[in-house]
Design an enzyme around this catalytic site. Structure first.
Site, PDB file in Angstrom:
ATOM      1  N   ASP A  74       0.273  -9.191   1.714  1.00 52.73           N
ATOM      2  CA  ASP A  74      -0.803  -8.285   1.291  1.00 52.73           C
ATOM      3  C   ASP A  74      -1.826  -9.087   0.505  1.00 52.73           C
ATOM      4  OD1 ASP A  74      -2.246  -5.984   0.030  1.00 52.73           O
ATOM      5  OD2 ASP A  74      -0.539  -4.847   0.811  1.00 52.73           O
TER       6      ASP A  74
ATOM      7  N   LEU B 144      -7.720  14.851   1.111  1.00 56.57           N
ATOM      8  CA  LEU B 144      -7.558  16.113   0.410  1.00 56.57           C
ATOM      9  C   LEU B 144      -6.452  16.080  -0.651  1.00 56.57           C
ATOM     10  CD1 LEU B 144      -8.280  19.114   0.087  1.00 56.57           C
ATOM     11  CD2 LEU B 144      -6.601  19.608   1.885  1.00 56.57           C
TER      12      LEU B 144
ATOM     13  N   GLY C 164       0.807  -1.221   0.000  1.00 59.24           N
ATOM     14  CA  GLY C 164       0.000   0.000   0.000  1.00 59.24           C
ATOM     15  C   GLY C 164       0.835   1.265   0.000  1.00 59.24           C
TER      16      GLY C 164
ATOM     17  N   SER D 117      -3.721   5.848  14.199  1.00 59.06           N
ATOM     18  CA  SER D 117      -4.112   7.091  13.531  1.00 59.06           C
ATOM     19  C   SER D 117      -4.505   8.136  14.565  1.00 59.06           C
ATOM     20  CB  SER D 117      -5.317   6.807  12.633  1.00 59.06           C
ATOM     21  OG  SER D 117      -5.930   8.006  12.237  1.00 59.06           O
TER      22      SER D 117
ATOM     23  N   LYS E 102      -9.265   1.327  14.952  1.00 58.46           N
ATOM     24  CA  LYS E 102      -7.934   1.739  15.417  1.00 58.46           C
ATOM     25  C   LYS E 102      -7.884   1.787  16.949  1.00 58.46           C
ATOM     26  CE  LYS E 102      -5.954   2.211  11.413  1.00 58.46           C
ATOM     27  NZ  LYS E 102      -5.056   1.133  10.975  1.00 58.46           N
TER      28      LYS E 102
ATOM     29  N   TYR F 184     -14.179   2.947  11.168  1.00 57.48           N
ATOM     30  CA  TYR F 184     -12.732   2.905  10.893  1.00 57.48           C
ATOM     31  C   TYR F 184     -11.957   3.355  12.131  1.00 57.48           C
ATOM     32  CZ  TYR F 184      -8.143   4.515   9.444  1.00 57.48           C
ATOM     33  OH  TYR F 184      -6.787   4.740   9.387  1.00 57.48           O
TER      34      TYR F 184
ATOM     35  N   LYS G 172      -9.273   1.445   5.126  1.00 60.82           N
ATOM     36  CA  LYS G 172      -9.019   2.764   5.730  1.00 60.82           C
ATOM     37  C   LYS G 172      -9.962   3.890   5.292  1.00 60.82           C
ATOM     38  CE  LYS G 172      -5.879   4.434   2.211  1.00 60.82           C
ATOM     39  NZ  LYS G 172      -4.734   5.251   1.877  1.00 60.82           N
TER      40      LYS G 172
ATOM     41  N   PHE H 116      -0.653  11.391  11.717  1.00 59.19           N
ATOM     42  CA  PHE H 116      -1.529  12.513  11.411  1.00 59.19           C
ATOM     43  C   PHE H 116      -1.875  12.425   9.910  1.00 59.19           C
ATOM     44  CE2 PHE H 116      -2.592  14.817  15.256  1.00 59.19           C
ATOM     45  CZ  PHE H 116      -2.036  13.905  16.143  1.00 59.19           C
ATOM     46  N   ASN H 117      -1.622  13.400   9.079  1.00 56.32           N
ATOM     47  CA  ASN H 117      -2.111  13.294   7.697  1.00 56.32           C
ATOM     48  C   ASN H 117      -0.957  13.018   6.725  1.00 56.32           C
ATOM     49  OD1 ASN H 117      -4.165  14.825   9.292  1.00 56.32           O
ATOM     50  ND2 ASN H 117      -5.245  14.809   7.344  1.00 56.32           N
TER      51      ASN H 117
END
Ligand code: NAD
Ligand code: UDP
Length: 354
Positions: free
Chosen positions: A45, A217, A24, A138, A170, A166, A98, A195-196
């Site tokens: 995977d 985003l 991934g 996350s 976590k 989701y 996710k 974080f992102n």
């Protein structure tokens, strides 16, 4: 990063790492960083959300070979059969579904996949006496922080005001790991609260390749830049933030990947959680502007209604990881946009075009 064959507390020797979900987005970048260090990498995977092409490119970039095993880890019998004879000394567990929205529509699928995979993996690790475990958690485990808390450190409560399955998987997995460690004190576990994650390897050979409409985003912005989508929908501009749009802590995926090496180096009996973030916030419009500069393209956008469950601001306090893992981010949002654009412009249709 340079490889080292010496083992000392401060210096991770070469390791043989099993990466679940290693094909991934994040796993492929971690595979690359580990291979460049001289480590051995095994990827497990089911390719439900990834392409074998990513690993072929990792091999090309590093000149090393990745051992690949295709298996659904949520299937206990299949996982047993696949992992029993494999030799590895540590595990980084990326495998999981996710997509937040999808998890609301298909909760059973998310709980089954994410929880069963983890339970099976931990059982198999115990049977094999493999004690080193790094989990992809996350920032979503922090749920809805108390009013006024914008920079989150690891002492914040977990699971309070989590709004989707989701996120619950976590938080639940963090609890499962904690309980398993209590019953198996030799387990050395680290929970990495990302974080992102954004950006790509600077070669542009690997990157984020979402299937369908991107939920996040930056991949959405990148697809607008490359002409696959018309405009960015900005989810709300009435937040209590400098420009009214949501503020997040964007972390370059290469910084994130290096955080995993730091985590492996740190492992010791017990369970420890670390935020992996930059500690800096950027708004949606900051991202659109930075991407426009990086790509040299105009990026049309439209303000639309806020997305249900979104918070105004979510920024990491990364002090614990900075100090205890001796790790910090070194790459800017501008670099993340540049590297994302290299990936996106060279691979307008992701790995499917290969
Ligand atoms: P990804 O979807 O690109 O990678 C996950 C991989 O797991 C995929 O290759 C998929 O095929 C595989 N997988 C899923 N279920 C599996 C199963 N049952 N058996 C075997 N393989 C399976 O996602 P990513 O962005 O690389 O995220 C990696 C991890 O980090 C995930 O656990 C994700 O929840 C977590 N995370 C991601 C973000 C993010 O924004 N990307 C943020 C926080 C946490
Ligand atoms: N966002 C947006 N448009 C999109 C996707 C996201 O305006 O198409 C905003 C979202 O409201 C949040 C930020 O961008 O403020 C980051 O969202 P993302 O889904 O990437 O990550 P999250 O922080 O929600 O996990």
């Amino acid at each position: 990063m340079t490889g080292s064959s010496q083992t000392s507390p401060a210096n991770l020797g070469t390791v043989r790492v099993l990466l679940t979900g290693g094909a991934g987005y994040i796993g492929s970048h971690v595979a690359l960083v580990l291979l460049e260090r001289g480590d051995d990498v095994i990827v497990v995977d089911d390719f439900s959300n990834s392409s074998a092409e990513a690993l072929r490119r990792v091999e090309q970039l590093t000149g090393k070979t990745v051992q690949v095993v295709e298996v659904d880890l949520a299937d206990r019998a299949a996982a047993d059969a696949a992992l029993t004879d494999l030799e590895f000394d540590s595990v980084i567990h990326f495998a999981g579904l996710k997509a937040v929205g999808e998890s609301v529509a298909q909760p059973s699928r998310y709980y089954r996949n994410n929880l069963m995979s983890t339970l099976n993996l931990l059982d198999i690790m115990r049977e094999k006496d493999v004690r080193k475990f790094v989990f992809s958690s996350s920032a979503t485990v922090y749920g809805t922080p108390a009013p006024g808390v914008a920079r989150l450190d690891e002492s914040q409560p977990i699971g309070r005001g989590v709004t989707n399955p989701y996120g619950w998987t976590k938080a639940m997995i963090e609890q499962i790991v904690t309980d398993v460690q209590r019953s198996w004190p030799e387990l050395e576990a680290v929970l990495l609260r990302y974080f992102n994650p954004v950006g790509a390897h600077p070669s542009g050979q690997i990157g984020e390749d979402p299937s369908g409409v991107p939920n996040n985003l930056m991949p959405f912005v990148s697809q607008v830049a490359v002409g696959r989508r018309e405009k960015v929908a900005v989810f709300g501009d009435q937040y209590d933030t400098p420009d009214g749009t949501g503020v997040r802590d964007y972390i370059h995926v290469m910084d994130l990947a290096e955080g995993h090496v730091a985590a492996l180096r740190h492992l010791e009996p017990g369970v420890e959680a670390f935020n992996l973030g930059s500690g800096e916030g950027h708004s949606v419009l900051d991202v659109v502007r930075a991407y426009s500069e990086a790509s040299g393209r105009e990026i049309p956008y439209e303000i639309v209604a806020a997305r249900a469950g979104d918070l105004a601001t979510l920024i990491a306090d990364p002090a614990k990881a900075n100090e205890r893992l001796d790790w910090r981010t070194t790459r800017s949002l501008a670099e993340a946009c540049r590297d994302s654009w290299t990936w996106q412009s060279q691979n307008p249709n992701g790995f499917a075009g290969a």
